[in-house]
Design a protein around this motif. Structure first.
Motif, PDB file in Angstrom:
ATOM      1  N   VAL A  16     -12.021 -42.893  -8.113  1.00 25.43           N
ATOM      2  CA  VAL A  16     -10.558 -42.822  -8.049  1.00 25.43           C
ATOM      3  C   VAL A  16      -9.897 -44.195  -7.954  1.00 25.43           C
ATOM      4  CG1 VAL A  16     -10.721 -40.587  -6.843  1.00 25.43           C
ATOM      5  CG2 VAL A  16     -10.198 -42.654  -5.535  1.00 25.43           C
ATOM      6  N   ALA A  17      -8.657 -44.227  -8.446  1.00 29.11           N
ATOM      7  CA  ALA A  17      -7.775 -45.371  -8.238  1.00 29.11           C
ATOM      8  C   ALA A  17      -6.501 -44.821  -7.599  1.00 29.11           C
ATOM      9  CB  ALA A  17      -7.456 -46.039  -9.569  1.00 29.11           C
ATOM     10  N   LEU A  18      -5.899 -45.603  -6.744  1.00 28.81           N
ATOM     11  CA  LEU A  18      -4.633 -45.197  -6.131  1.00 28.81           C
ATOM     12  C   LEU A  18      -3.514 -45.949  -6.830  1.00 28.81           C
ATOM     13  CD1 LEU A  18      -5.587 -45.246  -2.328  1.00 28.81           C
ATOM     14  CD2 LEU A  18      -6.073 -43.514  -4.082  1.00 28.81           C
ATOM     15  N   ARG A  19      -2.471 -45.220  -7.200  1.00 31.41           N
ATOM     16  CA  ARG A  19      -1.340 -45.856  -7.869  1.00 31.41           C
ATOM     17  C   ARG A  19      -0.039 -45.307  -7.300  1.00 31.41           C
ATOM     18  NH1 ARG A  19       1.040 -42.066 -10.773  1.00 31.41           N
ATOM     19  NH2 ARG A  19      -0.156 -40.535 -11.974  1.00 31.41           N
ATOM     20  N   GLU A  20       1.053 -45.984  -7.635  1.00 36.60           N
ATOM     21  CA  GLU A  20       2.349 -45.519  -7.156  1.00 36.60           C
ATOM     22  C   GLU A  20       2.784 -44.274  -7.932  1.00 36.60           C
ATOM     23  OE1 GLU A  20       5.100 -48.766  -6.788  1.00 36.60           O
ATOM     24  OE2 GLU A  20       3.599 -49.964  -5.741  1.00 36.60           O
ATOM     25  N   PHE A  21       3.730 -43.530  -7.352  1.00 37.29           N
ATOM     26  CA  PHE A  21       4.259 -42.331  -8.015  1.00 37.29           C
ATOM     27  C   PHE A  21       5.165 -42.706  -9.182  1.00 37.29           C
ATOM     28  CE2 PHE A  21       2.785 -40.193  -4.310  1.00 37.29           C
ATOM     29  CZ  PHE A  21       2.734 -38.839  -4.608  1.00 37.29           C
ATOM     30  N   THR A  22       5.127 -41.882 -10.243  1.00 38.05           N
ATOM     31  CA  THR A  22       6.088 -41.989 -11.340  1.00 38.05           C
ATOM     32  C   THR A  22       6.727 -40.611 -11.520  1.00 38.05           C
ATOM     33  OG1 THR A  22       4.672 -41.234 -13.143  1.00 38.05           O
ATOM     34  CG2 THR A  22       4.481 -43.565 -12.524  1.00 38.05           C
ATOM     35  N   GLU A  23       7.728 -40.564 -12.376  1.00 35.27           N
ATOM     36  CA  GLU A  23       8.411 -39.285 -12.605  1.00 35.27           C
ATOM     37  C   GLU A  23       7.451 -38.222 -13.155  1.00 35.27           C
ATOM     38  OE1 GLU A  23      12.238 -39.840 -14.405  1.00 35.27           O
ATOM     39  OE2 GLU A  23      12.302 -37.698 -14.916  1.00 35.27           O
ATOM     40  N   ALA A  24       6.425 -38.682 -13.884  1.00 37.57           N
ATOM     41  CA  ALA A  24       5.459 -37.733 -14.453  1.00 37.57           C
ATOM     42  C   ALA A  24       4.696 -36.973 -13.370  1.00 37.57           C
ATOM     43  CB  ALA A  24       4.476 -38.489 -15.343  1.00 37.57           C
ATOM     44  N   ASP A  25       4.762 -37.456 -12.120  1.00 38.68           N
ATOM     45  CA  ASP A  25       4.011 -36.803 -11.048  1.00 38.68           C
ATOM     46  C   ASP A  25       4.722 -35.581 -10.464  1.00 38.68           C
ATOM     47  OD1 ASP A  25       1.794 -38.557 -11.206  1.00 38.68           O
ATOM     48  OD2 ASP A  25       3.044 -40.103 -10.292  1.00 38.68           O
TER      49      ASP A  25
ATOM     50  N   PHE B 157       0.595 -42.883  -2.281  1.00 39.43           N
ATOM     51  CA  PHE B 157      -0.128 -43.119  -3.530  1.00 39.43           C
ATOM     52  C   PHE B 157      -0.484 -41.795  -4.202  1.00 39.43           C
ATOM     53  CE2 PHE B 157      -1.452 -46.755  -0.855  1.00 39.43           C
ATOM     54  CZ  PHE B 157      -1.088 -47.808  -1.684  1.00 39.43           C
ATOM     55  N   VAL B 158      -0.541 -41.860  -5.533  1.00 36.77           N
ATOM     56  CA  VAL B 158      -1.172 -40.802  -6.312  1.00 36.77           C
ATOM     57  C   VAL B 158      -2.652 -41.155  -6.433  1.00 36.77           C
ATOM     58  CG1 VAL B 158      -1.337 -39.792  -8.628  1.00 36.77           C
ATOM     59  CG2 VAL B 158       0.902 -40.203  -7.589  1.00 36.77           C
ATOM     60  N   ILE B 159      -3.501 -40.155  -6.257  1.00 34.96           N
ATOM     61  CA  ILE B 159      -4.936 -40.349  -6.486  1.00 34.96           C
ATOM     62  C   ILE B 159      -5.192 -40.009  -7.946  1.00 34.96           C
ATOM     63  CG2 ILE B 159      -7.258 -39.632  -5.811  1.00 34.96           C
ATOM     64  CD1 ILE B 159      -5.943 -38.530  -3.171  1.00 34.96           C
ATOM     65  N   SER B 160      -5.679 -41.006  -8.677  1.00 28.88           N
ATOM     66  CA  SER B 160      -5.895 -40.827 -10.106  1.00 28.88           C
ATOM     67  C   SER B 160      -7.391 -40.897 -10.406  1.00 28.88           C
ATOM     68  CB  SER B 160      -5.136 -41.944 -10.836  1.00 28.88           C
ATOM     69  OG  SER B 160      -5.458 -41.932 -12.197  1.00 28.88           O
ATOM     70  N   ALA B 161      -7.873 -39.913 -11.173  1.00 25.11           N
ATOM     71  CA  ALA B 161      -9.280 -39.909 -11.584  1.00 25.11           C
ATOM     72  C   ALA B 161      -9.309 -39.684 -13.091  1.00 25.11           C
ATOM     73  CB  ALA B 161     -10.049 -38.802 -10.865  1.00 25.11           C
TER      74      ALA B 161
END
Ligand SMILES: CC(C)(COP(=O)(O)OP(=O)(O)OC[C@H]1O[C@@H](n2cnc3c(N)ncnc32)[C@H](O)[C@@H]1OP(=O)(O)O)[C@@H](O)C(=O)NCCC(=O)NCCS
Length: 171
Positions: free
Chosen positions: A10-19, A66-70
């Protein structure tokens, strides 16, 4: 923050509108809306308000969401919350979309956010509060090296009921 936190899958990223889509997925879970500000089965507008709230957390000094992105997919969320910062404490909370569970994402996200939390000025201790029945969360905490400091009776109000919480503390 120099580099976005990451660990394993996983990578942690900031939220965007797509979330907004992620917010709506998380809101289908019966428990997640009880432990945060996300309404149950949120409308698009409710989900959008929640995403904005995550985005403004840092600027408002509430914490880091953060959003957890995989594999470029948003699978959950993890936050470092600062409401006890005056005591040197950061509180971490996390949720994974129902269909993305048991793939190690919560564990990896916790392993990613922990070194990040140590870079935040004033943090001397990182805490997790987990209900004793929540085996997945307990396992993720233990696998990330957190230590059980014991049971806090009737500690958190969740769903209108005071619930016992296990306190886990950073290694
Ligand atoms: C708790 C939660 C975050 C776990 O996420 P996850 O990505 O499925 O967790 P992981 O895949 O990292 O699993 C960690 C360990 O727990 C185990 N586990 C996961 N869910 C479990 C469950 N429901 N029952 C028993 N064990 C479980 C996994 O098998 C793994 O152990 P292992 O490596 O020994 O096999 C997820 O179920 C969730 O979002 N629940 C609702 C919100 C919530 O409870 N948040 C935490 C509040 S403290």
């Amino acid at each position: 923050m120099t580099e976005p936190p990451a660990h394993g899958s996983v990578a942690l990223r900031e939220f965007t509108e797509a979330d907004i889509r992620l917010a709506r997925e998380l809101g289908q879970d019966p428990y997640i809306p009880l432990i945060g500000k996300l309404p149950a089965r949120p409308t698009r507008q409710e989900a959008e308000v929640w995403v904005r709230r995550q985005q403004s957390a840092r600027a408002e000094g509430r914490g880091f969401a953060f959003v957890i992105s995989a594999n470029e997919t948003a699978v959950g969320t993890i936050g470092l919350w600062l409401r006890k910062l005056s005591e040197g404490i950061g509180i971490v909370g996390y949720s994974i979309s129902p269909e993305q569970r048991r793939r190690g994402f919560a564990t990896d996200a916790l392993k990613a956010i922990t070194p990040f939390a140590w870079t935040v000025t004033g943090i001397e201790r990182i805490e997790l509060y987990i209900e004793p029945w929540n085996r997945g969360s307990v396992r993720a905490a233990e696998k990330a090296g957190y230590r059980n400091e014991g049971l806090l009776p009737a500690h958190h109000e969740i769903g209108g009921v005071l619930r016992d919480m296990l306190l886990y503390v950073s290694p």
